[in-house]
Design a protein around this motif. Structure first.
Motif, PDB file in Angstrom:
ATOM      1  N   ARG A  46       0.803  -1.226   0.000  1.00  6.48           N
ATOM      2  CA  ARG A  46       0.000   0.000   0.000  1.00  6.48           C
ATOM      3  C   ARG A  46       0.834   1.273   0.000  1.00  6.48           C
ATOM      4  O   ARG A  46       0.346   2.339  -0.318  1.00  6.48           O
ATOM      5  N   GLU A  47       2.111   1.151   0.372  1.00  6.98           N
ATOM      6  CA  GLU A  47       2.962   2.348   0.385  1.00  6.98           C
ATOM      7  C   GLU A  47       3.536   2.591  -1.010  1.00  6.98           C
ATOM      8  O   GLU A  47       3.385   1.775  -1.901  1.00  6.98           O
ATOM      9  N   SER A  48       4.251   3.706  -1.156  1.00  9.78           N
ATOM     10  CA  SER A  48       4.791   4.003  -2.482  1.00  9.78           C
ATOM     11  C   SER A  48       6.115   3.288  -2.722  1.00  9.78           C
ATOM     12  O   SER A  48       6.636   3.305  -3.824  1.00  9.78           O
ATOM     13  N   ASP A  57       1.558   1.386  -3.898  1.00 11.03           N
ATOM     14  CA  ASP A  57       0.383   2.267  -3.887  1.00 11.03           C
ATOM     15  C   ASP A  57      -0.870   1.482  -4.227  1.00 11.03           C
ATOM     16  O   ASP A  57      -1.731   1.957  -4.970  1.00 11.03           O
TER      17      ASP A  57
END
Lengths: 122, 477, 425
Positions: free
Chosen positions: C44-46, C92
């Motif tokens: 979910r993070e970049s 993401d």
């Protein structure tokens, strides 16, 4: 008369409770260590406690405004704060590579401060 | 600037009055000291739309409770906020309680409240199997409902602004003078002229009346602590459950909120106007009271707690009246069932202003509705796909406990959210189990970028409620 | 760093890994090494790396890389290995659901709302921090009360301070490490308050983060009231008795503008819940076999989403195993079912995995309920090992070799950690 000093080993997460017997300047025995590293640590800690320093440095043009850095070796325990302060004025430009020296020979300790990750240009 | 009406206080009452007035060709201003509407008593509230049978006859409360109740359907039709008539039960443990139920039933029927029904223990067990088996009987009121009160405030204010309201947030009224042709309302950030002033200042109601020398209501304050329980208990109880009131207390309720999670409370202890602390004693009283009704409830299930302060007039009734100062109207002492009554209070206040000489001409341009926010998690997958194609910001999750997308957070900011609480109460981001641990940074970043402010200027709810502060060498530089 | 985002998602992957932290990276590597062709990590993070990216201190990699690295360095090295093995990493992005046929519902700004089919799924979502609400501290609810992990992100990545005068509730490792970070950044740390009579974090962190900087650690003490209207202004703290009841007659006030909460981690298992996998009520993570498979066919789990680890190296080891098993499953080599159930016995809080087989070697992770020294770890009647000490804050690992179990033919094996004298008797 021998004296006993007590330390907690920071060599690994085990955290051995170390005892160092000394007579004058001479270390007679190290007890309580589970491994060789504990022995080395206790002897060092008794005469010249040293630590690694990890902190961050300002970086521009990167996905984050701070770059994590660390001393490449241990520095005397009492200079930890000064090492951090010496890094406050630094402004790096991305890209930076993992292991890149960001401050050579910090405070004349002979130890470099290096990047602990790469950061590409955004 | 000169206004026909200036309303002081943007709680549920002030917002409802403001929106009602924007139906007419009037210049109206709503002044609020907080950075968002509805953050006082209205937010820290049980969120119950009472059935209509509870408040005593012969009081302003009794006169507005059921009328207000009936008006919520139309509001909920026009505006997007959570509202559902889930019904309530007043439960009886003994003879005294059962006498109380029959009095309530009589009062409700006199008032025309529909659907009231006494349930015996067998019916009760079938409908609500998790209620205490010590309960003998209950009065069921299907007209009762639950609402997300902060959503209702946001929606009313947004609708009013859309219809021409001037909303002045973070403005504190510091003086009100009555002149020849009307009032000068002085705030810490400039003055306004007004023909009429409405005092809907909640716990500050007496203080605002004092500014202009109008009658005060002898306000005292009563704090209510509420405890929200984990999702695990969704569906455990499906109707609001009231005990019969004792002489000292209205009792602790079990409330299935609009979102389905259970809430227990409120306490009712005398307090200062600004005391929103929760206490160990309060928690104990709430959970003991709740367990008496629903034995399966435990402190272990608590995921959040809060407290709100009710402003209570000396005679315990609402104080809605014109005052010795012509054109200055009090709408204060609005404790329970004030949320229920708010839409009726708004209509009454409009009539009061008409009788005081305000000419009311309907504005044909009035638009009753506002756009409903996109609730991404509640869409079907095909619909979600369409939304993300149209706006890739909906393809990024901000809050993972409640599945809120960045698109929803940005929309909330576009619609007026200025703080982390403003985002939380509009989108639910940060309301779940992690209580903002993951999404707080993303929401801070989105607020800072959209409002063009520094991260250190982002607040939880305005004022000095900053969240992060600059590094020391940045400050010293 | 090379381009991570796959331009085109495949319709089907042998293995889809949910989460790109240390567990997810190791699982993907394990899956590739066991023959899985297409492997996709969804994060979910970049950027991948998970919580390691904000853990800028040392303490990672001693077992895996044979040297002590910082969190970001560990992540970067591991990521390098993963990329050499040709794994797709979608950042993401978020896994919304997984259906019974293991069709994975994805949301990403690049690919929108989409679905991919997975031969096997590995859950590697990590953990979340327990919050103030979990322990219900009376008082106000001002700004400035935050988890230690959130403060860590603020300081180490965003370059802000959470405040200037900081009290810390709980002596978890993240709280201890943040105490040092804040002092090095010029903030004042007024004390660490721990309800238990012992520190919760590792001993080395108590030494390096508190002792080195003269930060007081108040054991058997807790925060009983929070003060402050807009921003926190002070806390009232009080010592507790043996039953953890605060002794209010001995309470005192501590001025602070920030309260960090470091009272432990809990597996982040919202997705596991929606999948309906069986959960262990003690760990709150999935019940897993020796292949780290959950109660749902073809769904595996590893890392902190299963149980909270002290060391990232153990996460990597466990997750590589899970990924390998998932790769095997996806390519038609499902391992034989376990034949022994491990039962936590005396002084054992939890035991991962929940089942093992007598045929292979296993690493078992235990947590104890109370400190004991010296003591003996016993597996039923068949094996025992002396231990110098055990404490609740440190995981106990045990390699179980098939030969230990040669004489064992039952279905349940009790695991006990008992005092040494008791063992001898």
């Amino acid at each position: 008369m021998s004296e006993t000093s007590h330390y907690l080993c920071i060599g690994c997460p085990l955290g051995c409770r170390l005892e160092v017997d000394t007579q004058g300047d001479e270390i007679l025995e190290v007890r309580g260590n589970a491994c060789k590293r504990g022995d080395t640590f206790a002897r060092q800690e008794h005469v010249d406690p040293r630590r690694f320093v990890t902190t961050t440095v300002a970086i521009e043009g990167a996905p984050w405004p701070r770059l994590p850095v660390a001393t490449a070796g241990s520095v005397p325990k009492h200079v930890m704060r000064e090492v951090c302060e010496a890094l406050h004025g630094l402004r790096l430009e991305a890209p930076v590579e993992l292991g890149q020296v960001v401050l050579p020979d910090a405070l004349g300790t002979g130890i470099d401060v290096v990047a602990t990750r790469s950061m590409e240009r955004r | 600037m000169r206004f026909d009406v200036v309303i002081v206080g943007a709680g549920i009452v002030g917002c409802a009055i403001a929106r009602e007035l924007t139906r007419y060709r009037l210049d109206v201003a709503l002044i609020e000291r907080e950075c968002e509407v509805g953050l006082g008593t209205s937010k820290a509230n049980s969120g119950i739309i009472h059935g209509g049978h509870r408040a005593a006859d012969g009081t302003a409360k009794g006169a507005t409770e059921y009328r207000g109740n009936l008006l919520w359907d139309e509001l909920a039709h026009d505006l997007p906020f959570g509202f559902q008539r889930i019904g309530d039960l007043t439960v009886a443990f003994d003879d005294d309680d059962e006498r109380h139920l029959s009095e309530l039933l009589d009062q409700g029927r006199r008032r025309g409240v529909t659907g009231l029904e006494l349930w015996d223990s067998e019916r009760l067990r079938r409908e609500e199997p998790n209620l205490s088996h010590d309960i003998r009987s209950a009065l069921h009121a299907p007209t009762s409902g639950v609402v997300n009160p902060y959503e209702a405030c946001f929606a009313l204010a947004e609708s009013a602004v859309r219809n021409g309201l001037t909303l002045l947030l973070e403005h504190t009224v510091v003086g009100i003078e009555r002149g020849e042709s009307g009032f000068t309302v002085r705030t810490d950030r400039g003055s306004l002229e007004a023909r009429f002033v409405i005092n809907a200042a909640g716990v500050h109601g007496d203080a605002v009346a004092r500014l202009v020398g109008a009658e005060e209501a002898g306000l005292r304050f009563r704090k209510g602590e509420e405890y929200l329980l984990d999702k695990r208990l969704v569906g455990f109880v499906t109707r609001v459950v009231f005990p019969c009131p004792s002489p000292t207390s209205k009792g602790i309720l079990v409330i299935p909120t609009y979102d389905g999670t259970l809430m227990v409370g409120p306490t009712a202890t005398p307090s200062d106007a600004d005391d929103v602390t929760t206490t160990a004693q309060g928690a104990q009283a709430v959970f003991e009271g709740a367990r008496r009704l629903v034995p399966g409830i435990s402190e272990e299930d608590c995921i959040a707690e809060f407290a709100g302060v009710r402003a209570v007039a000396a005679d315990e009734d609402f104080a809605i009246h014109s005052t010795a100062v012509p054109g200055f109207v009090n709408v204060i002492g609005i404790q329970s069932p004030g949320l229920t009554a708010a839409p009726a209070i708004a209509l009454d206040v409009v009539e009061l202003l008409r009788s005081e000489g305000l000419s009311l001409e309907l504005d044909d341009a009035f638009i009753p509705g506002i756009d409903a926010p996109i609730l991404f998690a509640q869409l079907e997958p095909e619909e979600q796909a369409r939304v993300v194609r149209g706006d890739p910001r909906f393809g990024r999750i901000a809050c993972r406990c409640e599945i809120v997308t960045e698109g929803e957070v940005l929309h909330a900011i576009e619609r007026g959210a200025r703080t982390m609480d403003g985002i939380k109460f509009r989108t639910r981001a940060g309301m779940g189990r992690c209580q903002g641990g993951f999404c707080a940074w993303r929401c801070m970043r989105l607020l800072a970028d959209t409002l063009d402010i520094d991260i250190s200027e982002v607040t939880k709810r305005g004022g000095r409620s900053w969240i992060a502060t600059p590094r020391l060498e940045v400050e010293h530089a | 760093m090379p381009e991570l985002q796959p331009r085109h998602l495949q319709r089907r992957y042998d293995v889809v890994v949910v989460g790109g932290g240390p567990a997810g990276l190791a699982a993907a590597l394990g899956a590739r090494e066991q023959g899985a062709e297409g492997v996709l990590i969804v994060d979910r993070e970049s950027e991948p790396g998970g919580i390691l990216q904000q853990c800028i201190h040392h303490g990672f990699g001693l077992h895996h890389f044979k040297e002590e690295l910082t969190g970001p360095a560990y992540a970067e090295r591991y990521l390098g290995q993963v990329l050499e093995h040709d794994v797709d990493i979608l950042t993401d992005a978020y896994v919304l659901d997984v259906d019974p046929s293991r069709r994975v519902g994805l949301l990403s700004s690049r690919h929108g709302r989409t679905e991919v089919d997975a031969g096997a799924v590995v859950l590697a979502m990590g953990a979340r921090e327990r919050t103030r609400q979990a322990i219900r501290i009376p008082g106000t609810r001002p700004a400035g009360i935050m988890t230690a992990g959130f403060a860590q992100k603020l300081v180490n990545m965003a370059g802000y301070l959470p405040g200037r005068r900081v009290a810390i509730l709980g002596s978890g490792d993240i709280g201890l490490i943040m105490a040092r970070r804040l002092v090095l950044e010029g903030a004042e740390v007024v004390g660490v308050f721990e309800l238990m009579p012992h520190a919760n974090g590792l001993t080395r962190n108590v030494v390096q983060c508190l002792h080195d900087f003269g930060i007081p650690l108040h054991l058997s003490t807790t925060v009983v009231h929070i003060h402050g209207d807009e921003r926190i202004e002070k806390v009232t703290v009080a010592p507790v008795d043996e039953s953890f009841t605060p002794r209010m007659d001995q309470a005192w006030d501590v001025d602070c503008d920030t309260l960090l909460v470091s009272i432990g981690l809990i597996p982040d298992n919202e997705l596991a819940r929606t999948l309906g996998v069986r959960l262990d009520p003690v760990t709150t993570g999935p019940v897993v076999t020796s292949s780290m498979e959950t109660s749902r066919d073809g769904v595996f789990a590893c890392g902190n989403t299963v149980h909270i680890h002290d060391l990232v190296d153990w996460v990597s080891q466990e997750s590589q195993l899970a990924g390998g098993a998932a790769g095997g499953y996806a390519t038609g080599r499902h391992r034989r079912a376990d034949n022994v159930r491990l039962l936590p016995g005396s002084n054992v809080r939890s035991c991962i995995p929940h089942t093992i087989t007598t045929e292979r070697e296993h690493t078992i992770f235990l947590r104890v309920t109370k400190s004991l020294a010296p003591c003996t770890l016993r597996l039923g009647e068949v094996y025992e090992r002396p231990l110098r000490y055990v404490v609740p804050g440190e995981m106990v690992t045990l390699k179980v070799r098939p030969r230990f179990l040669q004489g064992f033919h039952g279905g349940n094996l009790r695991v006990d950690v008992v005092a040494r004298e008791e063992a001898a008797a």
